[in-house]
Scaffold this active site. Structure first.
Site, PDB file in Angstrom:
ATOM      1  N   ARG A   1     -34.510 -50.819 -14.981  1.00 30.96           N
ATOM      2  CA  ARG A   1     -33.555 -51.877 -14.676  1.00 30.96           C
ATOM      3  C   ARG A   1     -34.232 -53.124 -14.117  1.00 30.96           C
ATOM      4  O   ARG A   1     -33.708 -54.228 -14.263  1.00 30.96           O
ATOM      5  CB  ARG A   1     -32.467 -51.366 -13.716  1.00 30.96           C
ATOM      6  CG  ARG A   1     -31.559 -50.314 -14.369  1.00 30.96           C
ATOM      7  CD  ARG A   1     -30.343 -50.039 -13.492  1.00 30.96           C
ATOM      8  NE  ARG A   1     -30.724 -49.711 -12.145  1.00 30.96           N
ATOM      9  CZ  ARG A   1     -30.843 -48.468 -11.677  1.00 30.96           C
ATOM     10  NH1 ARG A   1     -30.572 -47.435 -12.455  1.00 30.96           N
ATOM     11  NH2 ARG A   1     -31.209 -48.255 -10.439  1.00 30.96           N
TER      12      ARG A   1
ATOM     13  N   GLU B   1     -37.222 -37.741  -3.143  1.00 29.73           N
ATOM     14  CA  GLU B   1     -36.574 -36.810  -2.225  1.00 29.73           C
ATOM     15  C   GLU B   1     -37.190 -35.413  -2.387  1.00 29.73           C
ATOM     16  O   GLU B   1     -37.489 -34.731  -1.417  1.00 29.73           O
ATOM     17  CB  GLU B   1     -35.070 -36.775  -2.510  1.00 29.73           C
ATOM     18  CG  GLU B   1     -34.253 -36.112  -1.422  1.00 29.73           C
ATOM     19  CD  GLU B   1     -32.757 -36.217  -1.701  1.00 29.73           C
ATOM     20  OE1 GLU B   1     -31.988 -35.662  -0.922  1.00 29.73           O
ATOM     21  OE2 GLU B   1     -32.364 -36.844  -2.716  1.00 29.73           O
TER      22      GLU B   1
END
Lengths: 175, 175
Positions: free
Chosen positions: B58, B95
């Site tokens: 993006r 994460e």
């Protein structure tokens, strides 16, 4: 400015026998980059384009800039699973197996005039899938424009047969 | 034009508990898209930016347009294995586990002034890795600009501590 001279060719990437056309050397050349954008956008300046669609990932680069240059919105066409809202999806054939692209179902309103942009057209399989997606949304696909064409692979004629005007800025023989 | 109102929030994507900030609704709004590009580019108009770097995928969208608006070149920072020429690479923590980004080793000449653009900054891990890559090429990273900041995750202060001015156009509390 000869745009073709700013594109680097890397033999045997991603596998032996492939001549990879590397557009990053065009992108970092500020004059070549601006020239490519202007050449892609020029035929559509007076065509009331509502949205430009670009195909992940390299198509985002030119697609977004052409959208901005035309005063249009930008619609990303992504690999399956990346878009967070309701989507249409379309499979297309690869050399081995298939892949899937998606578009947000509400990205384009019925009848909007859309231009498809990608950096390169080879067999045209991805572009064909993208056009089918755009038509599912009700878009009027008024053109497709590519930086690089590999004419030996026949992609431009595949898209022309869909009734869509196509342009490409440079051509490389072979594949 | 309130840019924040043009960004759609999708609860529980890609997994429960995550509020996904969907920038595609900003991109298809031609006025919001143009406004965001101008706000990102404005602080750098007179700063002699040589190249704008954008992070896959993006970040290619806004990065390329800001590069064009500034008359600069565009340098893609990509996921590992996508760039065809010699690269530098940098790991960063997710994460669970790690991921790797790459840049072409010859994309930027020593001393060139580079602006980093991405659509969103969360913990700042990806942006930090991108800045390390840019510094490996010898670039002077003169700023980093994001459309969306998630301030609860502390990304902007992580980048500020690297000595780099940062801006973000809109902020969403929570994550």
């Amino acid at each position: 400015m000869n745009l073709k001279d700013t594109i680097r060719t890397i033999p045997d990437f991603p596998k032996p026998g492939i001549m990879y056309r590397d557009i990053t050397t065009l992108l970092t050349n500020r004059r070549a980059f601006a020239e490519a954008v202007i050449q892609l956008a020029a035929p559509y300046m007076t065509q009331d384009i509502d949205n430009v669609a670009g195909i992940e990932a390299r198509g985002f680069t030119f697609g977004a800039v052409v959208a901005y240059e035309l005063g249009a919105g930008f619609v990303p066409i992504r690999k399956k699973g990346k878009l967070p809202f309701d989507t249409y999806e379309q499979d297309y054939e690869l050399e081995y197996g298939t892949d899937t692209v998606e578009i947000h179902a509400d990205a384009i309103r019925k009848g909007e005039r859309v231009l498809l942009i990608d950096d390169l057209i080879a067999t045209g399989g991805t572009a064909e899938a993208a056009i089918k997606l755009l038509r599912q949304t009700g878009a009027e696909v008024v053109g497709a424009a590519f930086v690089i064409d590999l004419p030996d692979l026949g992609g431009l004629s595949k898209i022309t047969k869909m009734g869509i005007p196509v342009t490409a800025l440079v051509a490389f023989e072979g594949h």
